[in-house]
Enzyme design. Structure first.
Site, mmCIF file in Angstrom:
data_model
loop_
_atom_site.group_PDB
_atom_site.id
_atom_site.type_symbol
_atom_site.label_atom_id
_atom_site.label_comp_id
_atom_site.label_asym_id
_atom_site.label_seq_id
_atom_site.Cartn_x
_atom_site.Cartn_y
_atom_site.Cartn_z
ATOM 1 C CD1 TRP A 1 -0.307 -1.676 3.046
ATOM 2 C CD2 TRP A 1 0.556 0.348 3.356
ATOM 3 N NE1 TRP A 1 0.437 -1.719 4.198
ATOM 4 C CE2 TRP A 1 0.973 -0.488 4.407
ATOM 5 C CE3 TRP A 1 0.977 1.675 3.354
ATOM 6 C CZ2 TRP A 1 1.794 -0.043 5.439
ATOM 7 C CZ3 TRP A 1 1.791 2.130 4.381
ATOM 8 C CH2 TRP A 1 2.205 1.273 5.397
ATOM 9 C CB ALA B 1 -1.802 3.539 -3.303
ATOM 10 C CG HIS B 2 -2.513 5.456 2.662
ATOM 11 N ND1 HIS B 2 -1.942 5.838 3.845
ATOM 12 C CD2 HIS B 2 -3.814 5.797 2.762
ATOM 13 C CE1 HIS B 2 -2.849 6.370 4.656
ATOM 14 N NE2 HIS B 2 -3.999 6.358 4.018
ATOM 15 C CG PHE B 3 -1.231 9.639 0.971
ATOM 16 C CD1 PHE B 3 -2.500 9.683 0.405
ATOM 17 C CD2 PHE B 3 -1.121 9.594 2.354
ATOM 18 C CE1 PHE B 3 -3.636 9.708 1.218
ATOM 19 C CE2 PHE B 3 -2.253 9.599 3.158
ATOM 20 C CZ PHE B 3 -3.511 9.661 2.611
ATOM 21 C CB ILE C 1 1.077 8.002 5.926
ATOM 22 C CG1 ILE C 1 1.927 9.265 5.761
ATOM 23 C CG2 ILE C 1 0.363 8.008 7.267
ATOM 24 C CD1 ILE C 1 1.109 10.538 5.691
#
Lengths: 137, 85
Positions: A41, A44-46, A51
């Site tokens: 992830w 994509a985050h971010f 984070i």
């Protein structure tokens, strides 16, 4: 402490509780949630600023709470999350090891109300209460 | 307002808060908690007992929490007072 996370019914991709480091069955416990620098992830985050999602931290606390709350039962089950009332105090960037704490405050039937907290390098990241219910998902 | 009425009103306020009711929602000692308009479930009872312990600075044993105590507000008030004794 080995074995406790085996109680979790979650698959390998969703075990946010990495390790139980201390447990007083049915009463309290401490654990660790570890995130590496290349988690799926992160991109994509971010983008450019990874984070750890707050819901992952809450999930890790819920997994520890489920283990602690029902670990004193003859046939322990990890339980399900029933209610969340927490505050997220600061963000955490991976790689990170979060220190988790759970204390069972009150029980009624198959429900356990737990005080929870997560810290990173001594800084408060998340605190509040979770209710977990005993029972298979 | 005598002490008994004041204590009952404190419990009514906790019920409004924990059930997230409008502050003007009429609740008195005859109000049903199980069945009736509010019909508490297990989670409501757990959260209400936790709040009562904090508000009244008492410890209610897990074993003593039964649905009988939650029939009406009046029975709950009596239950809490027994726990305080």
């Amino acid at each position: 402490m080995s074995g406790w996370t085996d109680m979790l019914p979650h698959g390998p991709g969703f075990k946010h509780l990495t390790e139980v480091v201390e447990i007083e069955p049915g009463q309290s416990g401490r654990g660790v949630s570890s995130y590496g620098p290349h988690e799926p992830w992160c991109a994509a985050h971010f983008p450019g600023n990874p984070i750890v999602p707050g819901v992952f931290i809450i999930e890790a606390l819920a997994q520890l709470a489920g283990i602690v709350a029902w670990s004193d039962h003859e046939a322990p089950v990890a339980g399900m999350l029933a209610q969340v009332d927490v505050r997220l105090w600061k963000t955490v960037s991976p790689p990170a090891d979060l220190d988790l704490g759970v204390r069972v405050v009150k029980r009624f039937g198959a429900l356990a109300n737990c005080e929870v907290s997560a810290t990173h390098r001594g800084d408060r990241v998340c605190s509040g209460t979770l209710v977990v219910s005993g029972g298979a998902p | 307002v005598n002490t008994q009425e004041s204590f009952a009103e404190r419990i009514c306020e906790l019920i409004r808060t924990e059930l997230k009711l409008d502050p003007s929602t009429p609740i008195d000692e005859t109000t049903k908690l199980i069945g009736g308009d509010h019909d508490l479930d297990s989670l409501d009872i757990l959260m209400l007992v936790t709040a009562i312990e904090k508000e009244c600075d008492i410890k209610i044993s897990d074993e003593s929490i039964g649905k009988d105590a939650f029939g009406t507000v009046g029975s709950l008030v009596a239950f809490v007072q027994e726990q305080q004794a």
